[in-house]
Enzyme design. Structure first.
Site, short mmCIF file in Angstrom:
data_model
loop_
_atom_site.label_atom_id
_atom_site.label_comp_id
_atom_site.label_asym_id
_atom_site.label_seq_id
_atom_site.Cartn_x
_atom_site.Cartn_y
_atom_site.Cartn_z
N SER A 119 34.89 41.22 7.01
CA SER A 119 35.52 42.16 6.38
C SER A 119 36.82 42.57 7.46
O SER A 119 37.84 43.20 6.99
CB SER A 119 34.66 43.58 6.60
OG SER A 119 33.60 43.28 5.98
N HIS A 140 36.80 37.31 0.54
CA HIS A 140 36.08 38.80 0.90
C HIS A 140 35.69 39.20 -0.41
O HIS A 140 36.20 39.75 -1.15
CB HIS A 140 37.05 39.53 1.80
CG HIS A 140 36.49 40.57 2.34
ND1 HIS A 140 36.81 42.07 2.18
CD2 HIS A 140 35.09 40.85 2.42
CE1 HIS A 140 36.02 42.66 2.79
NE2 HIS A 140 34.91 42.42 2.70
N GLU A 152 39.31 39.83 -2.15
CA GLU A 152 40.43 39.51 -1.26
C GLU A 152 40.49 38.20 -0.72
O GLU A 152 39.59 37.55 -0.07
CB GLU A 152 40.50 40.49 -0.07
CG GLU A 152 40.52 42.07 -0.47
CD GLU A 152 40.47 42.89 0.61
OE1 GLU A 152 41.09 43.92 0.74
OE2 GLU A 152 39.71 42.63 1.49
N ASN A 190 38.97 47.83 3.20
CA ASN A 190 38.37 48.21 4.15
C ASN A 190 39.46 49.39 5.03
O ASN A 190 38.73 50.05 5.65
CB ASN A 190 37.66 47.27 5.14
CG ASN A 190 36.43 46.95 4.50
OD1 ASN A 190 36.07 47.40 3.56
ND2 ASN A 190 35.77 45.80 4.65
N1 CAA Z 1 23.42 43.02 -8.10
C1 CAA Z 1 23.58 42.92 -9.31
N2 CAA Z 1 23.93 43.88 -10.47
C2 CAA Z 1 23.70 45.31 -9.91
C3 CAA Z 1 23.52 45.57 -8.67
C4 CAA Z 1 23.28 44.50 -7.52
N3 CAA Z 1 23.13 44.53 -6.65
N4 CAA Z 1 23.73 46.90 -8.39
C5 CAA Z 1 23.78 47.39 -9.58
N5 CAA Z 1 24.02 46.38 -10.52
C6 CAA Z 1 24.68 46.59 -11.92
C7 CAA Z 1 23.29 46.99 -12.82
O1 CAA Z 1 22.59 46.05 -13.17
C8 CAA Z 1 24.04 47.67 -13.75
O2 CAA Z 1 24.40 46.76 -15.03
P1 CAA Z 1 24.59 47.18 -16.29
O3 CAA Z 1 25.59 48.40 -16.43
O4 CAA Z 1 25.40 46.16 -16.70
O5 CAA Z 1 23.17 47.25 -16.86
C9 CAA Z 1 25.30 48.08 -13.14
O6 CAA Z 1 25.61 47.49 -11.90
C10 CAA Z 1 25.21 49.58 -12.71
O7 CAA Z 1 24.17 49.71 -11.83
P2 CAA Z 1 23.28 51.01 -12.07
O8 CAA Z 1 23.10 51.67 -13.52
O9 CAA Z 1 21.77 50.76 -11.30
O10 CAA Z 1 23.99 51.79 -11.19
P3 CAA Z 1 25.31 52.70 -11.04
O11 CAA Z 1 25.82 53.02 -12.36
O12 CAA Z 1 24.96 53.82 -10.18
O13 CAA Z 1 26.00 51.62 -10.32
C11 CAA Z 1 27.18 50.55 -8.33
C12 CAA Z 1 25.77 51.13 -9.03
C13 CAA Z 1 27.62 49.38 -9.04
C14 CAA Z 1 26.72 50.17 -6.88
C15 CAA Z 1 28.01 51.91 -8.19
O14 CAA Z 1 27.70 53.00 -7.67
C16 CAA Z 1 29.35 51.35 -7.49
O15 CAA Z 1 30.22 50.68 -7.84
N6 CAA Z 1 29.35 51.98 -6.23
C17 CAA Z 1 30.48 51.57 -5.45
C18 CAA Z 1 30.24 50.45 -4.39
C19 CAA Z 1 31.43 50.12 -3.55
O16 CAA Z 1 32.36 50.82 -3.36
N7 CAA Z 1 31.33 48.97 -3.16
C20 CAA Z 1 32.28 48.48 -1.85
C21 CAA Z 1 31.57 48.75 -0.75
S1 CAA Z 1 32.78 48.33 0.59
C22 CAA Z 1 32.51 46.55 0.71
O17 CAA Z 1 31.61 46.01 0.20
C23 CAA Z 1 33.42 46.08 1.68
C24 CAA Z 1 32.84 45.31 3.04
O18 CAA Z 1 33.22 44.44 3.36
C25 CAA Z 1 31.61 46.09 3.71
#
Ligand code: CAA
Length: 285
Positions: A119, A140, A152, A190
């Protein structure tokens, strides 16, 4: 160069997610973890994830079996010798990654691309640990990798155009939108996201608002899918602290100084979802 066989090194949340999207894209996937149990646990996690998709009627049984048939879990780095691309997703620690890149350089075929899912760490430094710096770049993915739509692709000074084109092709084959960014701490996402997350912890520690109200405010006020404290728990508080420390070291901006509360939670072993507790508690299954 088309990527047909991908090696994934590291058995954390990101490695597992990247393995899933790569196998679904039709690549042969070799998952390498130092311990056979961790490698097997990743395959078991993949089986569960695919089973859910079959249950929801989004994946045919036959396709699930085909995806699983493309994935192999191994412990030896030598098993990555036939891979066109090896993507590492191990701990965010430069000396550990440098050592791994030097080993991968010896273990992989001469034409293989070595990529990092880091990251914030320097892709150029990792390239410098190999005798193939032009074949090193950043790819990424975001958490959760099967869901987040962007990747990315990070170009270090040494990365060749052919390497970047192959990395882009791979990410696109995984169904992702690709953004290009040069090799600087935090890349795009990030560099913008973590000062915000860090400031949310400072706001909580100041007593200005409760945990729940901070998360509710950012969901409802900005239409974000998760509040900042929930998101820190998802990413992992240890990973988040490393990212913020790296941004602070790179840019020296006082605003990036890690929130003391974040460091305290990490020191107490509260790492977020993966440890069962962070800003929130998660019942262990
Ligand atoms: N693996 C596979 N599919 C997943 C999953 C996982 N771990 N988590 C959720 N899903 C899927 C679900 O199956 C669901 O699919 P459908 O709608 O097609 O059935 C969909 O994603 C939505 O999931 P939920 O209904 O369970 O939950 P939600 O609507 O609350 O969504 C979330 C969960 C997708 C995590 C959403 O809250 C979200 O987008 N959050 C923000 C995540 C974010 O910002 N990530 C970036 C982090 S920073 C990073 O990653 C950078 C780094 O370098 C650290």
């Amino acid at each position: 160069m088309t990527i047909k066989r991908v090696g994934i090194v590291g058995s954390g949340i990101m490695g597992a997610g990247i393995a899933e999207v790569s196998a679904k894209a039709g690549c042969e996937v070799v998952l390498r973890s130092r311990k056979q149990e961790s490698a097997d646990a990743m395959v078991a996690g993949l089986e569960r994830s695919l089973a859910k998709q079959v249950e929801k009627g989004r994946l045919e049984d036959a396709e699930r079996n085909a995806v699983l048939g493309r994935v192999k879990a191994v412990t030896e780095l030598g098993e990555l010798s036939e891979c066109d691309l090896v993507l590492e997703s191990i701990v965010e620690d430069l000396p550990t990654k440098l050592e791994l890149f030097a080993e991968l350089d010896g273990a992989c075929g001469d034409d293989a691309i070595l990529a990092t899912n880091t990251s914030t760490l320097s892709v150029a430094a990792l390239a410098g640990a190999t005798k193939r710096p032009e074949k090193v770049c950043g790819i990424h993915f975001f958490n959760p990798a099967p869901v987040m739509t962007v990747v990315e692709v990070v170009r270090a000074d040494q990365s060749s155009d052919a390497t970047i084109a192959a990395a882009r092709g791979f990410a696109e084959a995984c169904g992702k939108d690709v953004v290009d960014v040069r090799d600087q701490a935090g890349f795009i996402v990030n560099a913008l996201l973590f000062p915000y997350l860090n400031n949310a912890v400072k706001l909580l520690a100041s007593g200005a608002a409760t945990r729940d109200d901070i998360d509710t405010a950012m969901k409802g006020g900005c239409n974000f899918p998760m509040g900042p404290l929930e998101l820190l728990d998802l990413v992992g508080l240890d990973t988040s602290l490393s990212i913020i420390e790296a941004l602070h070291a790179a840019f020296g901006d006082a605003n990036y100084e890690p929130a003391p509360m974040l460091a305290e939670l990490v020191a107490a072993g509260k790492l977020g979802r993966k440890s069962g507790a962070g800003f929130y508690d998660y019942a262990k299954k």
